[in-house]
Design an enzyme around this catalytic site. Sequence first.
Site, mmCIF file in Angstrom:
data_model
loop_
_atom_site.group_PDB
_atom_site.id
_atom_site.type_symbol
_atom_site.label_atom_id
_atom_site.label_comp_id
_atom_site.label_asym_id
_atom_site.label_seq_id
_atom_site.Cartn_x
_atom_site.Cartn_y
_atom_site.Cartn_z
ATOM 1 N N LEU A 364 27.532 8.272 -43.525
ATOM 2 C CA LEU A 364 28.522 9.192 -44.084
ATOM 3 C C LEU A 364 28.160 9.508 -45.530
ATOM 4 C CD1 LEU A 364 31.713 7.572 -42.550
ATOM 5 C CD2 LEU A 364 30.634 9.720 -41.864
ATOM 6 N N GLU A 365 27.905 10.769 -45.828
ATOM 7 C CA GLU A 365 27.415 11.185 -47.136
ATOM 8 C C GLU A 365 28.478 11.925 -47.946
ATOM 9 O OE1 GLU A 365 23.750 13.295 -46.614
ATOM 10 O OE2 GLU A 365 22.865 11.710 -45.361
#
Length: 539
Positions: A364-365
């Site tokens: 998850l960025e």
Amino acid sequence: MGGVAQAADINVAKNAGFEAGLANWSCSGGSGAVVGAPVRSGAGALKGTPAGQDNARCSQSVAVQPNSTYTLSAWVQGGYAYLGASGTGTTDVSTWTPGESGWKQLTTTFRTGASTRAVTVYTHGWYGQSAYLVDDVSVFGPDGGGGGDPDPQAPGTPAGLGVGAVTSSSVALSWNAVSGATGYNVYRDGTKVQTATGTSATVTGLAAATSYQFQVSATNAVGESAKSAAVSGRTSPGGGDPGGPAVPRHALTGYWQNFNNGATVQKLRDVQAQYDIIAVAFADSTATPGQIVFNLSSALGYSGVAEFKSDIAAKKADGKSVIISVGGELGNVTINSDASATAFANSAYALMQEYGFNGIDIDLEHGINSTYMTKALRQLSAKAGSGMVLTMAPQTIDMQNTGTEYFKTALAVKDILTVVNMQHYNSGSMLGCDGQVYSQGSVDFLTALACIQLEGGLDPSQVGLGVPASTRGAGSGYVSPTIVNNALSCLTRGTNCGNFKPSKTYPSLRGAMTWSTNWDATAGNAWSNAVGPHVHALP
């Protein structure tokens, strides 16, 4: 003869012995924590851990009388430790020691100005040095109106009790820390079965395939809190393993693209045999917060889902782990509540059951919430069992220090974490563990940034180097396989280092990761052909 009564001299610092955690104290960048050992007295001491350009400064504001003299003291141990006072209204003071193997008292005095009503007292370490410990802080002088520490009270009731990994005879539990607690009691079906000094415990001696109710309470010298809300945990029939092979000591991880972006289109069976962990990129989010699904791309040439499942089974039969990745540059799954954490765990486990995935990758960025991501992963682990593979691929900024949400998550699930493959690409210049600034594209960038994780609490077996497979695999940060191999040798053997050389070696370093197996194939598998054998030959 008449006179004016003078305020009695007291210790005006609050929570001076850190018995109430970090209450009344503020530490820079999450650099401070309260530990149960070593302590000089009581059950807690402050541990400050410098990282990068953060010297682990912890401070509090104390109420003082004007035109008064105060003696400031504290007991310290470990690395460089500083003690001081600012905002005195006269001359600010500080004292320090370059490091002590045992407890040493630092002492200084200051006088307040004519209008000074509050002074900041602080302690900190020094850049690039080891952690320091502080206990029994004293700011002794006239009461400034704030009083001293109140009489001790029994701790509050623990919250956040959750079930972690289960086996056929044990259930792992974890819960949130309680301020002022020195220990915890663990109850099974209403009966106290064990005690713990930290915020986790594993209850053993249980029957297979059986459900139990668990509660915890907090304790200190005053008494015991009420029991927490009960949670249910069920042991597995025989170990809870999701049916996959064990990840090797040194592993190569590759992301497999479930889409066509110009790289070589692959079926899973086409992935180069050097890869030990194959992360299927990516799961998709739904309108339900936290929930994920998987949609096989029609661009890959599969006749249907059954053929894809068959490829997964074949890779697992060859000793590979196939996991589902969540996130990526364009993907986002929001997990910021108990409901979304449960939705994530339930839906991820459903995908593992349907497709045969060995575990999950967190990529998850767009930011994560460590509290609820931890809950989600522990719920998933409780369902999948001890054989679940859990990997993460944070960006460089996400792992600069232990106070970031990603780093906190990794440490919180350390007992079930397989490997963190930080993305050493698409990054600006970053700090290494020595506090120096490094630019991407070099051996030093790989080693000095990995050192932050290696010295920040992760086991070396939980650290890998993430790099692009080719110049087309990322916007920036590509390094040749030779540089990757040099960095691996530097960290594990102390050879082929650049300007940065770690103070020790980490022979059990897990290995390396690349984006992606498809870009690797586009370049003739040059990356995996060079890095794979090197990883597998690490000590």
